[in-house]
Write a protein that holds these residues in place. Sequence first.
Motif, short mmCIF file in Angstrom:
data_model
loop_
_atom_site.label_atom_id
_atom_site.label_comp_id
_atom_site.label_asym_id
_atom_site.label_seq_id
_atom_site.Cartn_x
_atom_site.Cartn_y
_atom_site.Cartn_z
N PRO A 69 0.84 -1.21 0.00
CA PRO A 69 0.00 0.00 0.00
C PRO A 69 0.86 1.25 0.00
O PRO A 69 1.99 1.25 0.49
CB PRO A 69 -0.79 -0.14 1.30
CG PRO A 69 0.10 -0.94 2.20
CD PRO A 69 0.81 -1.92 1.29
N SER A 70 0.31 2.32 -0.54
CA SER A 70 1.03 3.59 -0.56
C SER A 70 0.76 4.42 0.68
O SER A 70 1.49 5.39 0.95
CB SER A 70 0.62 4.39 -1.80
OG SER A 70 -0.79 4.61 -1.81
N GLU A 71 -0.27 4.06 1.46
CA GLU A 71 -0.61 4.80 2.67
C GLU A 71 -0.77 3.82 3.82
O GLU A 71 -1.12 2.65 3.61
CB GLU A 71 -1.91 5.58 2.47
CG GLU A 71 -1.82 6.66 1.39
CD GLU A 71 -3.13 7.39 1.22
OE1 GLU A 71 -4.10 7.07 1.96
OE2 GLU A 71 -3.19 8.29 0.37
N PRO A 72 -0.52 4.27 5.06
CA PRO A 72 -0.69 3.38 6.21
C PRO A 72 -2.16 3.00 6.42
O PRO A 72 -3.07 3.70 5.96
CB PRO A 72 -0.14 4.20 7.38
CG PRO A 72 -0.27 5.63 6.93
CD PRO A 72 -0.05 5.61 5.45
N LEU A 73 -2.37 1.91 7.12
CA LEU A 73 -3.73 1.46 7.43
C LEU A 73 -4.38 2.46 8.37
O LEU A 73 -3.73 2.96 9.30
CB LEU A 73 -3.65 0.08 8.08
CG LEU A 73 -4.90 -0.79 8.11
CD1 LEU A 73 -5.39 -1.07 6.70
CD2 LEU A 73 -4.61 -2.10 8.83
N GLY A 74 -5.64 2.75 8.14
CA GLY A 74 -6.33 3.72 8.99
C GLY A 74 -7.81 3.43 9.08
O GLY A 74 -8.32 2.46 8.51
#
Length: 512
Positions: A488-493
């Motif tokens: 993924p390009s962004e952290p899990l949120g």
Amino acid sequence: MPNDALPILSADQSTAEAKVHDLLRAAGVDLEEERLTPLAEGKSSIMAITGKAGSGKTMLLSMLYQALKASGVDVISGDYEARRKKERRTLAILAPTNKAASVLRTRGVPATTIHRILYTPVYDPEYERIAEWLAGQAERPEVEIEGLTEQALDRAFAFYQQMNSIPGALAAAGLRGSDFITGWKRREEPLDIGMVDESSMLDKRQFEDLQEIFPTLILFGDPAQLAPVQQSGEMVFDTLPEGRVTHLNRIHRQEADNPILDLAHALADPELTFEDFERRIEDAAARDDRVVMAGRVEAAKMARSPVLVWRNATRIRLIHAFRAAYDAPADALLPGEPLICDGIELPLKHRKKRIDLEARGLIKGAQVIYLGEGKKPGFSRIHVVGAPDPRVNVASIVKIEMPDEEEPFIPFAARMGATFLHGAACTIHKAQGSQWPEVQVFAPDLWAAARVGRVEAGQPLWKRLAYVAITRAEERLFWVMRNRLARPSEPLGTEDLVAPAAPLSLEADDQL
């Protein structure tokens, strides 16, 4: 509903509707005249309406439910049952699993599970008056219950109009099941009319039980789905006489040139090989962005809809690849990780507490998102996907299965409560009855199924698997070609999860 608002039925739907009307008329329920006669002893009848994805089975079931209700038939939802009058006719709408029942509920059809219809809750008399009002069988009550305001009753009424659930409506008023349910009793007498959705999932024992309970039984099912395990591909409606089965052919759902449904129906071609099918997918992807030939699994999509696989070993490997991609610790969950409810582990004396949780949408097969640790040790804060009030704080037993090991790793657990498996990947069998806007199908597993050469009821297993998998996609299908995972390009949120504007007062940690 005004006549001009009614959906237009296809020729095969009209034929099926007419046959159901004839069946019900013979059983004493005349929908055209809206005339009912008491249930006659000793009469029984059964029929099935079958059709592939998008053929309009659910729409027809919903229309029949509305017609039966308008004719004065009492609807038994499983969560509340008014005192039965001998001359009244009754209807129960059933599904084999909680997942399938919840799909119908979101469409305004008060479905329940086969198991639940065997047991009925006993309501406290004070709250039974509210239940009778919600069910349309009494005037709005004047209640003198501490904390139960007129606004709370309005909230309960609005919930019931949308979801047809008495416990859910009372929960929306700020009540717990332990407030209004005093116990449970086993059903002591047969019912009347039963309509069963997803009947392709029924096993022979369930079918026999249903025939004992309902003298009039109408099945709705998809003959192209996967049959129950150990039934050799045969479905219960396959055993009915030819005149008792009506098949729907025309496609209704997403009818306007839908490439996903086109691919699903192409699988009926007996000459189609796996390689031919992949070429069709490639052609569809070149014409329409609703179909994508993907070179790898996207971890970011797994966070909200599971990758669909055939083999359990593939599922476990993908789950660990997902957790590694997000640098999840081995001994804890990250906020935003997806889970699937695998049931509620409570002793029999806590049936009321189970109802509280199920009224909040926490049922077996429910998709949830982990938000963080709860208020007490062993508790989790979770978001129940699709629930009207999605935020729940519940005692949890979380199991993360390990590759090549029989016992799962349990990062934390309460002594009892809701049990969860990781939800980043799911077997195609378990996905039956569910749908997601976007679905990733792991093609290497289906290729392996094609190589095995197994056949079920004259149909290659890989075709049944492919049919079920791709029809889980509502809007977009990703056909994953290789055993790779895109980081993924962004952290899990959890920022994408919308909480209700005014959270209800029900707290699951008060219950367990």
